[in-house]
Design an enzyme around this catalytic site. Sequence first.
Site, mmCIF file in Angstrom:
data_model
loop_
_atom_site.group_PDB
_atom_site.id
_atom_site.type_symbol
_atom_site.label_atom_id
_atom_site.label_comp_id
_atom_site.label_asym_id
_atom_site.label_seq_id
_atom_site.Cartn_x
_atom_site.Cartn_y
_atom_site.Cartn_z
ATOM 1 N N HIS A 26 20.244 16.509 -7.857
ATOM 2 C CA HIS A 26 19.748 17.559 -7.817
ATOM 3 C C HIS A 26 22.037 18.189 -8.930
ATOM 4 C CE1 HIS A 26 16.724 18.209 -6.541
ATOM 5 N NE2 HIS A 26 16.890 18.457 -5.504
ATOM 6 N N ALA A 27 22.782 17.275 -7.908
ATOM 7 C CA ALA A 27 24.360 17.698 -8.445
ATOM 8 C C ALA A 27 23.829 17.011 -9.623
ATOM 9 C CB ALA A 27 25.235 18.336 -7.442
ATOM 10 N N GLU A 60 22.887 5.096 -9.968
ATOM 11 C CA GLU A 60 22.049 5.822 -8.992
ATOM 12 C C GLU A 60 21.083 4.756 -7.918
ATOM 13 O OE1 GLU A 60 20.825 9.231 -7.891
ATOM 14 O OE2 GLU A 60 19.478 7.192 -6.247
ATOM 15 N N CYS A 101 12.652 19.771 -1.437
ATOM 16 C CA CYS A 101 12.091 21.191 -1.106
ATOM 17 C C CYS A 101 10.331 21.240 -1.296
ATOM 18 C CB CYS A 101 13.013 22.250 -1.694
ATOM 19 S SG CYS A 101 12.122 22.308 -3.450
ATOM 20 N N VAL A 136 26.231 1.835 -5.783
ATOM 21 C CA VAL A 136 27.688 1.761 -6.626
ATOM 22 C C VAL A 136 28.378 1.426 -4.495
ATOM 23 C CG1 VAL A 136 30.690 3.454 -6.686
ATOM 24 C CG2 VAL A 136 28.392 3.411 -8.225
ATOM 25 N N SER A 173 24.116 13.232 0.419
ATOM 26 C CA SER A 173 23.824 14.083 2.580
ATOM 27 C C SER A 173 23.201 12.693 2.453
ATOM 28 C CB SER A 173 24.136 15.083 2.398
ATOM 29 O OG SER A 173 22.570 15.126 1.696
ATOM 30 N N ALA A 194 20.262 22.857 -2.050
ATOM 31 C CA ALA A 194 19.892 22.272 -3.427
ATOM 32 C C ALA A 194 20.006 23.461 -5.026
ATOM 33 C CB ALA A 194 18.360 22.370 -3.854
ATOM 34 N N GLY A 235 15.306 30.527 2.100
ATOM 35 C CA GLY A 235 14.290 31.974 2.450
ATOM 36 C C GLY A 235 12.761 30.334 3.381
HETATM 37 C C1 LIG Z 1 12.703 17.994 3.247
HETATM 38 C C2 LIG Z 1 14.429 18.439 2.278
HETATM 39 C C3 LIG Z 1 14.115 20.608 2.095
HETATM 40 C C4 LIG Z 1 14.752 21.346 1.777
HETATM 41 N N1 LIG Z 1 14.497 21.932 0.994
HETATM 42 C C5 LIG Z 1 15.241 22.602 0.749
HETATM 43 C C6 LIG Z 1 15.172 23.813 -0.993
HETATM 44 O O1 LIG Z 1 14.166 24.692 0.327
HETATM 45 N N2 LIG Z 1 16.394 24.774 -0.650
HETATM 46 C C7 LIG Z 1 17.423 24.627 -0.835
HETATM 47 O O2 LIG Z 1 17.927 24.858 -1.777
HETATM 48 N N3 LIG Z 1 17.490 23.434 -0.938
HETATM 49 C C8 LIG Z 1 16.786 22.172 0.337
HETATM 50 N N4 LIG Z 1 17.007 21.028 0.597
HETATM 51 C C9 LIG Z 1 18.445 20.518 0.771
HETATM 52 C C10 LIG Z 1 18.237 19.931 -1.113
HETATM 53 O O3 LIG Z 1 17.064 18.700 -1.162
HETATM 54 C C11 LIG Z 1 19.495 18.981 -1.530
HETATM 55 O O4 LIG Z 1 20.727 20.195 -0.625
HETATM 56 C C12 LIG Z 1 19.791 19.027 -2.636
HETATM 57 O O5 LIG Z 1 19.197 17.460 -2.321
HETATM 58 C C13 LIG Z 1 21.674 17.847 -2.926
HETATM 59 O O6 LIG Z 1 20.992 17.478 -3.700
HETATM 60 P P1 LIG Z 1 22.622 16.267 -4.639
HETATM 61 O O7 LIG Z 1 22.520 16.046 -5.607
HETATM 62 O O8 LIG Z 1 24.272 16.979 -3.592
HETATM 63 O O9 LIG Z 1 22.132 15.013 -3.420
HETATM 64 P P2 LIG Z 1 20.835 14.279 -2.655
HETATM 65 O O10 LIG Z 1 19.501 15.301 -2.482
HETATM 66 O O11 LIG Z 1 21.415 13.800 -1.384
HETATM 67 O O12 LIG Z 1 20.884 13.283 -4.052
HETATM 68 C C14 LIG Z 1 21.762 12.588 -3.929
HETATM 69 C C15 LIG Z 1 21.826 10.938 -4.525
HETATM 70 O O13 LIG Z 1 22.722 9.705 -4.343
HETATM 71 C C16 LIG Z 1 22.044 9.332 -4.897
HETATM 72 N N5 LIG Z 1 23.762 8.023 -4.510
HETATM 73 C C17 LIG Z 1 24.265 8.210 -3.075
HETATM 74 N N6 LIG Z 1 25.024 7.322 -2.892
HETATM 75 C C18 LIG Z 1 24.943 5.879 -3.780
HETATM 76 C C19 LIG Z 1 26.059 4.927 -4.447
HETATM 77 N N7 LIG Z 1 26.597 5.014 -3.400
HETATM 78 N N8 LIG Z 1 25.919 4.878 -5.494
HETATM 79 C C20 LIG Z 1 24.457 4.998 -6.335
HETATM 80 N N9 LIG Z 1 23.672 5.871 -6.207
HETATM 81 C C21 LIG Z 1 23.332 6.918 -4.774
HETATM 82 C C22 LIG Z 1 21.079 9.279 -3.821
HETATM 83 O O14 LIG Z 1 20.766 7.731 -3.628
HETATM 84 C C23 LIG Z 1 20.814 10.382 -3.992
HETATM 85 O O15 LIG Z 1 19.812 10.458 -5.140
HETATM 86 C C24 LIG Z 1 16.174 20.743 0.876
HETATM 87 C C25 LIG Z 1 16.343 18.935 1.328
HETATM 88 C C26 LIG Z 1 15.633 18.380 2.485
HETATM 89 C C27 LIG Z 1 15.713 16.741 2.851
#
Ligand SMILES: Cc1cc2nc3c(=O)[nH]c(=O)nc-3n(C[C@H](O)[C@H](O)[C@H](O)COP(=O)(O)OP(=O)(O)OC[C@H]3O[C@@H](n4cnc5c(N)ncnc54)[C@H](O)[C@@H]3O)c2cc1C
Length: 449
Positions: free
Chosen positions: A10-11, A32, A42, A79, A113, A297, A326
């Site tokens: 997402h980020a 990635e 979610c 990475v 994470s 997210a 929520g």
């Molecule tokens: C089951 C579940 C339900 C959820 N429901 C909700 C919800 O309803 N509402 C909400 O707001 N949030 C929800 N969340 C939380 C939300 O999914 C996370 O906050 C969100 O995914 C964070 O996004 P991100 O991009 O920061 O990190 P991540 O989703 O953790 O993505 C990080 C990415 O970095 C990649 N990566 C990591 N290290 C490396 C590396 N060394 N080299 C290359 N790639 C790498 C990973 O493969 C991954 O694709 C939920 C989470 C889960 C697990």
Amino acid sequence: MKIAVIGSTHAGTAAVTNMANLYPEAEITVYEKNDNVSFLSCGLALYVGGVVEDPQGLFYSSPEQLRGLGVTMKMQHAVQEIDTARKQIKAVNLVTGEEVNDSYDKLVMSTGSWPIIPPIDGTKLDNILLAKNFNQANTIIEKSREVKHVTVVGAGYIGVELVEAFQQAGKEVTLIDGVDRILNKYLDQEFTDHVEQAFIDRGVELRLGETVTRFEGKNTVEAVVTNAGRVETDLVIMCVGFRPNTELLKGKVDMLPNGAITVDDYMRTSDPDILAAGDCCAVKYNPTGQAAYIPLATNAVRMGTLVARNLIEPVMKNVGTQGTSGLHIYDLNMASTGLTETSAQAMDVHVKSITINEKHRPEFMPTAEDVMLKVSYLPDSRKIIGAQVLSKADVTQSINTLSVCIQTGMTIDELGFVDFFFQPHFNQPWNFLNKAGLAAADTRKAELV
Ligand SMILES: Cc1cc2nc3c(=O)[nH]c(=O)nc-3n(C[C@H](O)[C@H](O)[C@H](O)COP(=O)(O)OP(=O)(O)OC[C@H]3O[C@@H](n4cnc5c(N)ncnc54)[C@H](O)[C@@H]3O)c2cc1C
């Protein structure tokens, strides 16, 4: 300008799509580890529970779409090292094993994470699974097909959503948590009591206040042992929380003790050429004004978008977060924002609270559901600091309204007279948010007398 992005869920995806538009001349490369981008975790429980039938709906972008924006997508590349002094990164192609070296002018850290695996004996047994990404969602679905009994460890919102999904799929389900009630970080007890009862009514076994001490089994898990007993089980899902994925920058940028990268209001880390966003970061938590770890997210997409805007120079501040969230379990809708009384107490913040119990709309309507709303505020400044709601009617948007109130520093007394609409289909002439404000003013008067 060469921009390297590590991680694209997402980020990362938010940062990349915005940067591709804002800086068309830049050379953007995404690394990635997975073979997909933008998976909506979610939807994981809904997918496991069969509510979402087409998993493609759980993605809002794709490597092809990002390539179409002119971005170089190094998928299934992990990475392994970041040399922040030389501004170089080393990655490995997970399919071919080939090593890739690259340099950057700006680095976007969006590595997110990973679920915490507690140091307990037996966690490596088969059928002990994690619930984070798309591949894990598919494994859960595949493995759960044959099993009779599922144990979910961790009663946060992910664990609780999975319990509902498994129970509805006809499994016998046990939910274990070391704390004596579910959802304890999001809602106070008078709210979680209702959700626990909904599980008990449907035959879910709640083992709360119990700590898992080990897993037993030959190759595949057969039982979960806690400090208070033993549960025979065929499948375990670990949902005990998340830790930031930030080993790559350990000792190279400032972090909280749990490893979350600290960023300023413009998403800049302590290294001027590295910006960070999402679950790998701490966020500015408005109710306390401190940096906190709140992996959501919502925070990730906002921070990723801000990374893109502030990449070259600081132009747009992060307004911070209330950790608003929520949840929908069976026929119950609930949401919370900011501090609960439980979390305030844990942080040593003294709060007062007002609870309103009423029907969500006039009783002359064909149906009118109970609503429980609790608003917490600081006793001296009277600023609103947190709120929780629960109802069979979907009144969860009221918590978004209160999130705005916290962000803008509104007092509980001002809330009493905010202009909200009335229409019998939806609500009462005095909105329950107004009523919370008015009730707080009444308690104050009573205190002064
Ligand atoms: C089951 C579940 C339900 C959820 N429901 C909700 C919800 O309803 N509402 C909400 O707001 N949030 C929800 N969340 C939380 C939300 O999914 C996370 O906050 C969100 O995914 C964070 O996004 P991100 O991009 O920061 O990190 P991540 O989703 O953790 O993505 C990080 C990415 O970095 C990649 N990566 C990591 N290290 C490396 C590396 N060394 N080299 C290359 N790639 C790498 C990973 O493969 C991954 O694709 C939920 C989470 C889960 C697990």
